[in-house]
Design a protein around this motif. Structure first.
Motif, PDB file in Angstrom:
ATOM      1  N   ILE A   1       0.833  -1.210   0.000  1.00  0.00           N
ATOM      2  CA  ILE A   1       0.000   0.000   0.000  1.00  0.00           C
ATOM      3  C   ILE A   1       0.862   1.252   0.000  1.00  0.00           C
ATOM      4  O   ILE A   1       0.550   2.244  -0.673  1.00  0.00           O
ATOM      5  CB  ILE A   1      -0.951  -0.011   1.216  1.00  0.00           C
ATOM      6  N   ASN A   2       1.974   1.203   0.731  1.00  0.00           N
ATOM      7  CA  ASN A   2       2.840   2.381   0.862  1.00  0.00           C
ATOM      8  C   ASN A   2       3.993   2.391  -0.141  1.00  0.00           C
ATOM      9  O   ASN A   2       4.913   3.208  -0.011  1.00  0.00           O
ATOM     10  CB  ASN A   2       3.386   2.460   2.287  1.00  0.00           C
ATOM     11  N   ASN A   3       3.928   1.477  -1.137  1.00  0.00           N
ATOM     12  CA  ASN A   3       4.948   1.406  -2.188  1.00  0.00           C
ATOM     13  C   ASN A   3       6.360   1.259  -1.623  1.00  0.00           C
ATOM     14  O   ASN A   3       7.330   1.858  -2.124  1.00  0.00           O
ATOM     15  CB  ASN A   3       4.881   2.641  -3.091  1.00  0.00           C
ATOM     16  N   ALA A   4       6.467   0.484  -0.563  1.00  0.00           N
ATOM     17  CA  ALA A   4       7.778   0.250   0.055  1.00  0.00           C
ATOM     18  C   ALA A   4       8.594  -0.726  -0.804  1.00  0.00           C
ATOM     19  O   ALA A   4       8.032  -1.539  -1.551  1.00  0.00           O
ATOM     20  CB  ALA A   4       7.602  -0.317   1.455  1.00  0.00           C
ATOM     21  N   PRO A   5       9.918  -0.663  -0.709  1.00  0.00           N
ATOM     22  CA  PRO A   5      10.758  -1.589  -1.479  1.00  0.00           C
ATOM     23  C   PRO A   5      10.733  -3.001  -0.881  1.00  0.00           C
ATOM     24  O   PRO A   5      10.054  -3.250   0.109  1.00  0.00           O
ATOM     25  CB  PRO A   5      12.154  -0.962  -1.365  1.00  0.00           C
ATOM     26  N   ARG A   6      11.463  -3.887  -1.488  1.00  0.00           N
ATOM     27  CA  ARG A   6      11.643  -5.269  -1.024  1.00  0.00           C
ATOM     28  C   ARG A   6      10.331  -6.062  -1.053  1.00  0.00           C
ATOM     29  O   ARG A   6      10.068  -6.877  -0.167  1.00  0.00           O
ATOM     30  CB  ARG A   6      12.261  -5.314   0.383  1.00  0.00           C
ATOM     31  N   VAL A   7       9.512  -5.800  -2.072  1.00  0.00           N
ATOM     32  CA  VAL A   7       8.314  -6.611  -2.308  1.00  0.00           C
ATOM     33  C   VAL A   7       8.397  -7.107  -3.741  1.00  0.00           C
ATOM     34  O   VAL A   7       8.509  -6.304  -4.674  1.00  0.00           O
ATOM     35  CB  VAL A   7       7.017  -5.806  -2.108  1.00  0.00           C
ATOM     36  N   THR A   8       8.350  -8.417  -3.929  1.00  0.00           N
ATOM     37  CA  THR A   8       8.480  -8.969  -5.274  1.00  0.00           C
ATOM     38  C   THR A   8       7.256  -8.609  -6.118  1.00  0.00           C
ATOM     39  O   THR A   8       6.164  -8.344  -5.588  1.00  0.00           O
ATOM     40  CB  THR A   8       8.628 -10.491  -5.240  1.00  0.00           C
ATOM     41  N   ALA A   9       7.452  -8.633  -7.420  1.00  0.00           N
ATOM     42  CA  ALA A   9       6.367  -8.288  -8.338  1.00  0.00           C
ATOM     43  C   ALA A   9       5.193  -9.250  -8.186  1.00  0.00           C
ATOM     44  O   ALA A   9       4.022  -8.843  -8.231  1.00  0.00           O
ATOM     45  CB  ALA A   9       6.875  -8.292  -9.773  1.00  0.00           C
ATOM     46  N   MET A  10       5.484 -10.525  -7.974  1.00  0.00           N
ATOM     47  CA  MET A  10       4.422 -11.521  -7.830  1.00  0.00           C
ATOM     48  C   MET A  10       3.611 -11.280  -6.553  1.00  0.00           C
ATOM     49  O   MET A  10       2.377 -11.344  -6.549  1.00  0.00           O
ATOM     50  CB  MET A  10       5.018 -12.932  -7.830  1.00  0.00           C
ATOM     51  N   THR A  11       4.329 -10.990  -5.460  1.00  0.00           N
ATOM     52  CA  THR A  11       3.637 -10.717  -4.195  1.00  0.00           C
ATOM     53  C   THR A  11       2.802  -9.458  -4.307  1.00  0.00           C
ATOM     54  O   THR A  11       1.647  -9.413  -3.854  1.00  0.00           O
ATOM     55  CB  THR A  11       4.657 -10.571  -3.058  1.00  0.00           C
ATOM     56  N   ARG A  12       3.351  -8.431  -4.926  1.00  0.00           N
ATOM     57  CA  ARG A  12       2.615  -7.179  -5.089  1.00  0.00           C
ATOM     58  C   ARG A  12       1.334  -7.411  -5.897  1.00  0.00           C
ATOM     59  O   ARG A  12       0.270  -6.879  -5.567  1.00  0.00           O
ATOM     60  CB  ARG A  12       3.499  -6.142  -5.781  1.00  0.00           C
ATOM     61  N   GLN A  13       1.424  -8.231  -6.932  1.00  0.00           N
ATOM     62  CA  GLN A  13       0.249  -8.511  -7.752  1.00  0.00           C
ATOM     63  C   GLN A  13      -0.820  -9.227  -6.944  1.00  0.00           C
ATOM     64  O   GLN A  13      -2.009  -8.906  -7.055  1.00  0.00           O
ATOM     65  CB  GLN A  13       0.651  -9.339  -8.965  1.00  0.00           C
ATOM     66  N   ARG A  14      -0.401 -10.224  -6.112  1.00  0.00           N
ATOM     67  CA  ARG A  14      -1.372 -10.957  -5.296  1.00  0.00           C
ATOM     68  C   ARG A  14      -2.081 -10.016  -4.313  1.00  0.00           C
ATOM     69  O   ARG A  14      -3.288 -10.103  -4.113  1.00  0.00           O
ATOM     70  CB  ARG A  14      -0.689 -12.083  -4.514  1.00  0.00           C
ATOM     71  N   VAL A  15      -1.329  -9.129  -3.712  1.00  0.00           N
ATOM     72  CA  VAL A  15      -1.918  -8.199  -2.747  1.00  0.00           C
ATOM     73  C   VAL A  15      -2.864  -7.226  -3.452  1.00  0.00           C
ATOM     74  O   VAL A  15      -3.975  -6.976  -2.967  1.00  0.00           O
ATOM     75  CB  VAL A  15      -0.809  -7.426  -2.005  1.00  0.00           C
ATOM     76  N   GLU A  16      -2.461  -6.711  -4.590  1.00  0.00           N
ATOM     77  CA  GLU A  16      -3.324  -5.773  -5.319  1.00  0.00           C
ATOM     78  C   GLU A  16      -4.601  -6.437  -5.792  1.00  0.00           C
ATOM     79  O   GLU A  16      -5.679  -5.836  -5.774  1.00  0.00           O
ATOM     80  CB  GLU A  16      -2.555  -5.178  -6.498  1.00  0.00           C
TER      81      GLU A  16
END
Length: 337
Positions: A22-37
């Motif tokens: 949510i806060n666009n913090a680093p150290r989040v993989t693209a796959m994880t970010r997609q699942r959360v979104e």
């Protein structure tokens, strides 16, 4: 309303990971970010901004949010918004407004409202219209003000256009007017449809024939108002006038009518009477002679909508509020002539 925990469970990640996305913090993989979104979109989750601001406080004032579609940017409905604010203050609540600039902007505005976690939401529009509530607001404490919906579970507070025009027509008949020229607002819209129906029913109930009446609807846009000048030039030719009263769709139309009639040498109300609708803010009382018109109950609409939420009224459905007749000098009593 979905929580941060709900998003984390659906995405199969920790709450901290959701917060990082949510806060666009680093150290989040693209796959994880997609699942959360995807989880956020599925659950219609929005961050709780109010919690961020008051975290650690045991109590906070309750809040009304106002989603104002075209309302806050026009002078016509200022009383509606003032009434919501005044009523909330009087009853110990806070209020805030989020503008909706277009139909396509509703979803964005709804998310912004929900981010502040209001205790109730009032959806308002400029001009009576039917709306489809943004999906994110479904099931929440929402009341409609100056608009309606097909959702019968929602409460709506609107002007009683039908009975207002019905009673105004009775008023004209009682003063001896028999040959109306009606210039309604654009066809197939809610308010002008109700007003024309109210007029026609009152005319019929008085035993009159609608063949005696000239009725037309203006085109949409400012050209509709300007076209009224041509209508008057066509139907009102001094010194023998075919009509004795002009029924205007609103006060803006009456404003144009006053100018055109003055240019034609037609006197109000000696030659023809004029009646409006709205009691246009800042203008209605400035007509010379004073314009008889109907007051849109914007203040009452805002007050009732706010009280509905604050006092938790169990009153779904459409609630039509009276539009009082304001008698001024553009209508005479012809019975003595």
């Amino acid at each position: 309303m979905a929580s941060l925990k709900d998003v984390a469970q659906l995405a199969g990640v920790s709450m901290m990971t959701v917060s990082r996305v949510i806060n666009n913090a680093p150290r989040v993989t693209a796959m994880t970010r997609q699942r959360v979104e995807e989880a956020i979109n599925t659950l219609h989750y929005v961050p709780d901004l109010s919690a961020q601001k008051i975290r650690g406080q045991a109590n906070r004032p309750r809040t009304l949010a106002v989603l104002a579609e075209d309302t806050a940017t026009t002078p016509f409905s200022v009383d509606l918004l003032l009434a919501i604010e005044h009523t909330a203050q009087r009853l110990g609540w806070n209020s805030f407004i989020i503008n909706v600039s277009a139909v396509g902007d509703r979803q964005r505005a709804a998310r912004e409202v929900l981010a502040h976690r209001p205790d109730g939401i009032i959806y308002t529009t400029m001009g009576l219209r039917k709306i489809r509530l943004p999906e994110a607001l479904l099931g929440l404490p929402v009341v409609l003000a100056n608009c309606i919906s097909d959702d019968t579970h929602l409460a709506s507070y609107i002007p009683d256009d039908y009975h207002a025009q019905y009673q105004a027509t009775q008023y004209l008949l009682a003063r001896g007017y028999q040959r109306p020229l009606c210039y309604w607002l654009p066809e197939n819209e809610l308010a002008p449809t109700a007003r024309r129906q109210g007029f026609e029913q009152a005319w019929f109930d008085a035993g009159k024939n609608l063949d005696e009446v000239t009725q037309c609807h203006m085109p949409k846009g400012d050209e509709g108002y300007l076209q009224l000048a041509e209508v008057l030039a066509t139907h009102l030719t001094p010194p023998s006038l075919a009509h004795d009263v002009l029924i205007c769709g609103n006060d803006r139309a009456a404003f144009v009518a006053y100018q055109q009639l003055l240019t034609m040498g037609v006197k109000i109300p000696q030659d023809i009477a004029v009646i409006g609708f709205d009691n246009l803010v800042g203008v209605g009382h400035l007509f010379l002679p004073g314009l008889t018109t109907l007051q849109l109950p914007h203040y009452q609409i805002g007050e009732q909508a706010a009280r509905h939420l604050i006092e938790q009224w169990d009153k779904p459905g459409v609630h039509s509020l009276a539009c009082p007749l304001l008698e001024r000098h553009s209508i005479a009593d012809r019975n003595g002539q």
